[in-house]
Design a protein around this motif. Structure first.
Motif, PDB file in Angstrom:
ATOM      1  N   TRP A   6       0.777  -1.109   0.114  1.00  0.00           N
ATOM      2  CA  TRP A   6      -0.109  -0.117  -0.083  1.00  0.00           C
ATOM      3  C   TRP A   6       0.892   1.334   0.146  1.00  0.00           C
ATOM      4  N   SER A   7       0.614   2.180  -0.764  1.00  0.00           N
ATOM      5  CA  SER A   7       0.933   3.520  -0.868  1.00  0.00           C
ATOM      6  C   SER A   7       0.106   4.543  -0.647  1.00  0.00           C
ATOM      7  N   ASN A   8       0.498   5.633  -0.051  1.00  0.00           N
ATOM      8  CA  ASN A   8      -0.475   6.669   0.121  1.00  0.00           C
ATOM      9  C   ASN A   8      -0.496   7.702  -1.300  1.00  0.00           C
ATOM     10  N   GLY A   9       0.211   7.446  -2.017  1.00  0.00           N
ATOM     11  CA  GLY A   9       0.286   8.194  -3.268  1.00  0.00           C
ATOM     12  C   GLY A   9       1.406   8.927  -3.418  1.00  0.00           C
ATOM     13  N   SER A  10       2.259   9.256  -2.291  1.00  0.00           N
ATOM     14  CA  SER A  10       3.457  10.137  -2.435  1.00  0.00           C
ATOM     15  C   SER A  10       4.489   9.612  -1.157  1.00  0.00           C
ATOM     16  N   PRO A  11       4.654   8.184  -1.435  1.00  0.00           N
ATOM     17  CA  PRO A  11       5.752   7.655  -0.648  1.00  0.00           C
ATOM     18  C   PRO A  11       7.194   8.344  -0.713  1.00  0.00           C
ATOM     19  N   GLY A  17       4.988   6.561   4.196  1.00  0.00           N
ATOM     20  CA  GLY A  17       3.984   6.435   2.908  1.00  0.00           C
ATOM     21  C   GLY A  17       3.731   5.128   2.330  1.00  0.00           C
ATOM     22  N   TYR A  18       4.358   4.081   3.061  1.00  0.00           N
ATOM     23  CA  TYR A  18       4.284   2.740   2.753  1.00  0.00           C
ATOM     24  C   TYR A  18       3.543   1.935   3.975  1.00  0.00           C
ATOM     25  N   SER A  55      -9.576   4.805  11.672  1.00  0.00           N
ATOM     26  CA  SER A  55      -9.533   4.407  10.175  1.00  0.00           C
ATOM     27  C   SER A  55      -9.297   2.938   9.885  1.00  0.00           C
ATOM     28  N   CYS A  60     -10.172   1.657   6.178  1.00  0.00           N
ATOM     29  CA  CYS A  60      -8.756   1.849   5.660  1.00  0.00           C
ATOM     30  C   CYS A  60      -7.861   0.595   6.298  1.00  0.00           C
ATOM     31  N   GLU A  62      -5.072  -0.644   6.426  1.00  0.00           N
ATOM     32  CA  GLU A  62      -3.661  -1.060   6.177  1.00  0.00           C
ATOM     33  C   GLU A  62      -2.947  -0.849   7.405  1.00  0.00           C
ATOM     34  N   ARG A  64       0.147   0.831   8.489  1.00  0.00           N
ATOM     35  CA  ARG A  64       1.040   1.978   7.919  1.00  0.00           C
ATOM     36  C   ARG A  64       2.253   1.979   8.757  1.00  0.00           C
TER      37      ARG A  64
END
Length: 93
Positions: A6-11, A17-18, A55, A60, A62, A64
């Motif tokens: 999983w990535s938040n879009g800007s790791p 961010g992973y 969350s 969500c 994940e 994190r």
């Protein structure tokens, strides 16, 4: 139990961010709603204590953690090609 990268879009190259996402069914099967943390023993890496946030219970699902991201980066598992995250197998305790 299976998980996927999983990535938040800007790791970040720091590992931030992973994480690892699991299914809602696996979350419900293996975790208790009042559980605050999970410990993941990463293959050939550290054991990582991850907070199960509100969350996590809303949808969500994940785990994190910067430590997970650093582990993925050190193993060449991140970054991954678009829409092709690594897949992981877990053995719940």
């Amino acid at each position: 139990m299976k998980g996927r990268g999983w990535s938040n879009g800007s790791p970040s190259t720091s590992g931030a961010g992973y994480g690892i996402a699991i299914s809602k069914a696996d979350r419900d099967r293996h975790f208790e709603v009042d559980q605050e943390f999970a410990v993941l023993e990463l293959d050939g890496g550290p054991s990582v204590r991850v907070r199960l946030t509100a969350s996590f219970w809303r949808g969500c699902t994940e785990f994190r953690s910067k430590d997970i991201g650093q582990w993925m980066l050190s193993r060449g598992l991140a970054p991954w090609p678009s829409r092709k995250p690594p897949v992981f197998n877990f053995l719940p305790k």
